[in-house]
Write an enzyme that holds these catalytic residues in place. Structure first.
Site, PDB file in Angstrom:
ATOM      1  N   ARG A 169      -2.463 -13.063  -0.683  1.00 56.64           N
ATOM      2  CA  ARG A 169      -3.017 -13.934  -1.767  1.00 56.64           C
ATOM      3  C   ARG A 169      -1.978 -13.854  -3.143  1.00 56.64           C
ATOM      4  NH1 ARG A 169      -7.155 -11.730   0.091  1.00 56.64           N
ATOM      5  NH2 ARG A 169      -5.678 -10.511   1.388  1.00 56.64           N
ATOM      6  N   THR A 170      -1.309 -12.818  -3.329  1.00 55.06           N
ATOM      7  CA  THR A 170      -0.518 -12.753  -4.303  1.00 55.06           C
ATOM      8  C   THR A 170       0.633 -14.020  -4.262  1.00 55.06           C
ATOM      9  OG1 THR A 170      -1.031 -10.089  -4.502  1.00 55.06           O
ATOM     10  CG2 THR A 170       0.950 -11.485  -6.131  1.00 55.06           C
TER      11      THR A 170
ATOM     12  N   LYS B 111      23.059  -8.693   6.611  1.00 57.46           N
ATOM     13  CA  LYS B 111      24.558  -8.545   6.831  1.00 57.46           C
ATOM     14  C   LYS B 111      24.922  -7.315   6.037  1.00 57.46           C
ATOM     15  CE  LYS B 111      24.671 -13.245   6.974  1.00 57.46           C
ATOM     16  NZ  LYS B 111      25.316 -14.495   6.449  1.00 57.46           N
TER      17      LYS B 111
ATOM     18  N   ARG C 138       7.830  -9.185  -4.947  1.00 56.50           N
ATOM     19  CA  ARG C 138       7.297  -8.187  -4.275  1.00 56.50           C
ATOM     20  C   ARG C 138       8.149  -7.347  -3.555  1.00 56.50           C
ATOM     21  NH1 ARG C 138       1.573  -7.695  -1.557  1.00 56.50           N
ATOM     22  NH2 ARG C 138       0.722  -7.978  -3.809  1.00 56.50           N
TER      23      ARG C 138
ATOM     24  N   HIS D  92       1.143  -3.227 -10.186  1.00 61.50           N
ATOM     25  CA  HIS D  92       0.857  -4.555  -9.835  1.00 61.50           C
ATOM     26  C   HIS D  92       0.347  -5.469 -11.121  1.00 61.50           C
ATOM     27  CE1 HIS D  92      -0.039  -8.091  -7.432  1.00 61.50           C
ATOM     28  NE2 HIS D  92      -0.815  -7.166  -6.367  1.00 61.50           N
TER      29      HIS D  92
HETATM   30  N1   CP Z   1      -4.234  -7.978  -4.007  1.00 58.58           N
HETATM   31  C1   CP Z   1      -3.109  -8.321  -3.407  1.00 58.58           C
HETATM   32  O1   CP Z   1      -2.004  -7.855  -3.804  1.00 58.58           O
HETATM   33  O2   CP Z   1      -3.428  -8.875  -2.070  1.00 58.58           O
HETATM   34  P1   CP Z   1      -1.893  -9.361  -1.176  1.00 58.58           P
HETATM   35  O3   CP Z   1      -1.280  -8.374  -0.894  1.00 58.58           O
HETATM   36  O4   CP Z   1      -2.797 -10.171  -0.058  1.00 58.58           O
HETATM   37  O5   CP Z   1      -1.188 -10.005  -2.039  1.00 58.58           O
END
Ligand code: CP
Length: 362
Positions: free
Chosen positions: A90-91, A119, A140, A174
């Protein structure tokens, strides 16, 4: 397996990251406007109120075809890179779609096995490569602090800074999840005085979950909030968060059962046991005791909401989804709109949306 060749550390980074956070933050703003989004501690109450007002405005504009087309033109000349080398549904998707709502062209790397990291190219050199091509990096990464290092590198070391957004960094933070969580709280409590004075229970693996850490930091922006942390003792919230709450006068309690927080909470924020961090399956024995089922619903306040950053496993029974107090699917959708607003703020498009958006409001 990706093997990075050892490189010398960038001169200046160690000194920079040893400074207190408040001294580091100015590097991540431009002309009083947030530029790199790395920590929840960057957000104050005026910023949150503004962002959520803008989020609501964008949602209203996007209701019409004409409004959506207008939004889509705002950044049609720009490009964004999504570098997600930790799993995400979702993120990733909400940022991707937020970019598309505003017209950004997007590229992505989701697996370093498919990039030149395989590499031996360092993640830092990969980032510099992205900045050669795009106007924004959303990332991420499994390494705590890597998003900040990236932002420092581009701002201070390279001659091509582009904004960096932390979409989840190791076990640490986050921040954009916290933004959508607070937006969800605010909308849910709109008719009952907002977030001020509310009791928020955070339940599950609090020690290894980054969403509860970022959300806890944001609570400093609201008056009289009380946090109830419900977790097995081994998975309780970290000491650094407790110190932060104490230093900001935020009331909190630690509980070792879900049942004990149900009657008092205005919001119950469930989280997944993060057993990917287990050494020898230590999470298993704790899992069921921190799961919410239909049998718990009668013990909650009538207006209390149930949240979850998702993904879930068994910690919320699917039959709870039908209860009107379950807001986690709405919370997930809110992510796309708060992230759209955040992109507009970073690039200063909020001013155009404020000035011209009325044309598309019915
Ligand atoms: N809430 C959240 O970070 O979900 P994802 O890991 O699916 O992005």
């Amino acid at each position: 397996m990706v093997k990075h060749t050892a490189q010398r550390e960038f001169e200046g980074w160690k000194e920079f990251c040893s400074r207190p956070l408040q001294e580091r933050l100015p590097l991540f703003s431009r002309d009083g406007r947030i530029y790199d989004v790395l920590f929840s501690q960057q957000f104050n109450r005026p910023f949150l109120d503004f962002l959520y007002g803008l989020t609501n405005r964008i949602r209203r504009i996007a209701k019409s075809r004409e409004g959506m087309i207008w939004l889509h033109k705002l950044h049609a000349h720009q490009r964004a890179m999504l570098y997600f080398v930790q799993p995400s549904t979702r993120t990733f998707l909400s940022f991707l779609n937020a970019c598309h709502i505003l017209g950004f062209h997007t590229s992505e790397i989701r697996d370093p096995q498919t990039s030149s990291e395989i590499k031996g190219e360092s993640p830092e050199d990969s980032i510099r490569t992205f900045s050669s091509y795009v106007d924004l990096i959303i990332m991420r990464h499994p390494q705590e602090g890597f998003a900040e290092k990236t932002a420092w590198l581009l701002n201070d070391f390279s001659d091509r800074p582009v904004p960096v957004i932390n979409a989840g960094s190791g076990r640490d933070q986050h921040p954009t999840q916290a933004l959508l969580d607070v937006y969800t709280l605010q909308r849910s409590f709109e008719e009952i005085g907002g977030i001020d004075g509310k009791v928020i229970a955070m339940v599950g693996d609090l020690n290894r979950g980054r969403t509860v850490r970022s959300l806890s930091y944001l609570m400093k922006n609201y008056n009289g909030v009380k946090i109830l942390y419900a977790a097995p003792p081994a998975f309780q919230i970290g000491e650094d968060i407790r110190e932060f709450l104490q230093s900001h006068g935020i009331h909190y309690e630690e509980h070792d059962s879900l049942e004990s927080v149900l009657p008092e909470a205005d919001a119950i924020y469930m989280t997944r046991i993060q057993d990917e961090h287990d050494v020898k399956g230590e999470s298993q024995s704790e899992y069921e005791a921190f799961s919410l089922g239909k049998e718990h619903l009668a013990r909650m306040k009538p207006h209390a909401i149930i949240m979850h950053p998702l993904p879930r496993r068994g910690e919320i029974d699917v039959m709870v989804d039908k209860d009107p107090r379950a807001v986690y699917w709405r919370q997930e959708r809110n992510g796309m709109w708060t992230r759209t607003a955040l992109l507009a703020v970073i690039f200063g498009t909020d001013e155009k949306i404020e000035a011209e958006g009325d044309l598309f409001l019915s």
